[in-house]
Design a protein around this motif. Sequence first.
Motif, PDB file in Angstrom:
ATOM      1  N   ASN A 118       0.835  -1.215   0.000  1.00  0.00           N
ATOM      2  CA  ASN A 118       0.000   0.000   0.000  1.00  0.00           C
ATOM      3  C   ASN A 118       0.865   1.258   0.000  1.00  0.00           C
ATOM      4  O   ASN A 118       0.514   2.274  -0.615  1.00  0.00           O
ATOM      5  CB  ASN A 118      -0.908   0.028   1.240  1.00  0.00           C
ATOM      6  N   ILE A 119       1.990   1.181   0.711  1.00  0.00           N
ATOM      7  CA  ILE A 119       2.899   2.331   0.767  1.00  0.00           C
ATOM      8  C   ILE A 119       3.478   2.606  -0.623  1.00  0.00           C
ATOM      9  O   ILE A 119       3.543   3.752  -1.073  1.00  0.00           O
ATOM     10  CB  ILE A 119       4.026   2.079   1.794  1.00  0.00           C
ATOM     11  N   VAL A 120       3.852   1.523  -1.315  1.00  0.00           N
ATOM     12  CA  VAL A 120       4.417   1.689  -2.668  1.00  0.00           C
ATOM     13  C   VAL A 120       3.362   2.233  -3.633  1.00  0.00           C
ATOM     14  O   VAL A 120       3.645   3.115  -4.446  1.00  0.00           O
ATOM     15  CB  VAL A 120       5.031   0.371  -3.178  1.00  0.00           C
ATOM     16  N   PHE A 121       2.125   1.736  -3.525  1.00  0.00           N
ATOM     17  CA  PHE A 121       1.054   2.269  -4.384  1.00  0.00           C
ATOM     18  C   PHE A 121       0.871   3.764  -4.118  1.00  0.00           C
ATOM     19  O   PHE A 121       0.655   4.563  -5.030  1.00  0.00           O
ATOM     20  CB  PHE A 121      -0.270   1.533  -4.153  1.00  0.00           C
ATOM     21  N   GLY A 122       0.967   4.139  -2.858  1.00  0.00           N
ATOM     22  CA  GLY A 122       0.886   5.562  -2.502  1.00  0.00           C
ATOM     23  C   GLY A 122       2.011   6.365  -3.124  1.00  0.00           C
ATOM     24  O   GLY A 122       1.799   7.481  -3.620  1.00  0.00           O
ATOM     25  N   LEU A 126       1.638   9.542  -5.391  1.00  0.00           N
ATOM     26  CA  LEU A 126       1.960  10.846  -4.779  1.00  0.00           C
ATOM     27  C   LEU A 126       3.444  11.210  -4.776  1.00  0.00           C
ATOM     28  O   LEU A 126       3.799  12.339  -4.455  1.00  0.00           O
ATOM     29  CB  LEU A 126       1.463  10.865  -3.316  1.00  0.00           C
ATOM     30  N   GLY A 127       4.303  10.228  -5.073  1.00  0.00           N
ATOM     31  CA  GLY A 127       5.736  10.531  -5.125  1.00  0.00           C
ATOM     32  C   GLY A 127       6.406  10.593  -3.759  1.00  0.00           C
ATOM     33  O   GLY A 127       5.951   9.978  -2.791  1.00  0.00           O
ATOM     34  N   TYR A 128       7.466  11.381  -3.670  1.00  0.00           N
ATOM     35  CA  TYR A 128       8.378  11.328  -2.520  1.00  0.00           C
ATOM     36  C   TYR A 128       7.757  11.816  -1.211  1.00  0.00           C
ATOM     37  O   TYR A 128       8.305  11.565  -0.135  1.00  0.00           O
ATOM     38  CB  TYR A 128       9.659  12.109  -2.843  1.00  0.00           C
ATOM     39  N   LYS A 129       6.612  12.473  -1.296  1.00  0.00           N
ATOM     40  CA  LYS A 129       5.902  12.883  -0.074  1.00  0.00           C
ATOM     41  C   LYS A 129       5.614  11.668   0.816  1.00  0.00           C
ATOM     42  O   LYS A 129       5.635  11.752   2.046  1.00  0.00           O
ATOM     43  CB  LYS A 129       4.593  13.583  -0.458  1.00  0.00           C
ATOM     44  N   GLY A 151       8.882   0.923  -6.528  1.00  0.00           N
ATOM     45  CA  GLY A 151       8.065   2.116  -6.759  1.00  0.00           C
ATOM     46  C   GLY A 151       8.465   2.798  -8.063  1.00  0.00           C
ATOM     47  O   GLY A 151       9.617   2.708  -8.499  1.00  0.00           O
ATOM     48  N   ARG A 152       7.493   3.454  -8.669  1.00  0.00           N
ATOM     49  CA  ARG A 152       7.790   4.192  -9.909  1.00  0.00           C
ATOM     50  C   ARG A 152       6.920   5.441  -9.949  1.00  0.00           C
ATOM     51  O   ARG A 152       5.697   5.357  -9.891  1.00  0.00           O
ATOM     52  CB  ARG A 152       7.512   3.294 -11.108  1.00  0.00           C
ATOM     53  N   HIS A 153       7.561   6.595 -10.015  1.00  0.00           N
ATOM     54  CA  HIS A 153       6.828   7.862 -10.048  1.00  0.00           C
ATOM     55  C   HIS A 153       7.433   8.741 -11.135  1.00  0.00           C
ATOM     56  O   HIS A 153       8.637   9.018 -11.122  1.00  0.00           O
ATOM     57  CB  HIS A 153       6.939   8.555  -8.680  1.00  0.00           C
ATOM     58  N   CYS A 158      12.136   3.689  -7.692  1.00  0.00           N
ATOM     59  CA  CYS A 158      12.589   3.972  -6.332  1.00  0.00           C
ATOM     60  C   CYS A 158      12.323   2.751  -5.453  1.00  0.00           C
ATOM     61  O   CYS A 158      11.232   2.189  -5.492  1.00  0.00           O
ATOM     62  CB  CYS A 158      11.843   5.188  -5.771  1.00  0.00           C
ATOM     63  N   ASN A 159      13.342   2.348  -4.701  1.00  0.00           N
ATOM     64  CA  ASN A 159      13.140   1.287  -3.713  1.00  0.00           C
ATOM     65  C   ASN A 159      12.537   1.951  -2.470  1.00  0.00           C
ATOM     66  O   ASN A 159      13.236   2.373  -1.551  1.00  0.00           O
ATOM     67  CB  ASN A 159      14.484   0.619  -3.391  1.00  0.00           C
TER      68      ASN A 159
END
Length: 220
Positions: A118-122, A126-129, A151-153, A158-159
């Motif tokens: 869920n954190i990665v989906f966030g 939303l990115g680095y926030k 993660g990908r934004h 991003c790990n």
Amino acid sequence: MSNPKPHIIIEGAVQYSLGTMQGNQILYDFDKMLVYLDAKGKLLFGKKFKIYKEDRDILYKLCLYFIQDRIACKEFGIDIDKGILLSGPVGCGKTSLIRLFKYLVPHRKPYEVIPTRNIVFGFNHLGYKIIEDYGNGQFFCFDDLGVEPMGRHYGKDCNVMGEILLSRYDLFLERKIKTHATTNLNAAELEERYGNRVRSRMRQLFNLVAFDRGSKDKRK
């Protein structure tokens, strides 16, 4: 207002005593704690929940840690100032237990259990926030560490959990704020997932409490 009887927990019409008060100290009784955990587990997760005999060793260590019995924890090599990394195979009951144990000590500040995916989906949204949000002073338990996707934004990989663990490490050093986590992975797999730097920080952040690799899948 502090609870004058933190050793007594009331669930509905039932009162559970976890031990006895001696002066301003609680003398906890392990078997009474198990009775409460079994009852609370059924309330939280349904009638099928049960405390398994083969998990007694793990439960004993977790009880000592959560009641902050410094002397007994030291015998098991557990540092009560660090968080818990609860590891074990899929279905052994890690998530249920880590969700359950915060109710054992209602007089202590609770932690929030958040699935890592869920954190990665966030982060993807939303990115680095998101990394900043989890690097704050709250208590968290990161559930299922190591199986979340990368993660990908805006086209950048991003790990995410690796970055959050580094932030949590800084918080731990500066303000002694604990982090808990559950994982299916072993030490080598965690290092492969997050790299040596994060792995070495994890050693300082967490006490490893591990189910036996042969623990049965309780969901079957």
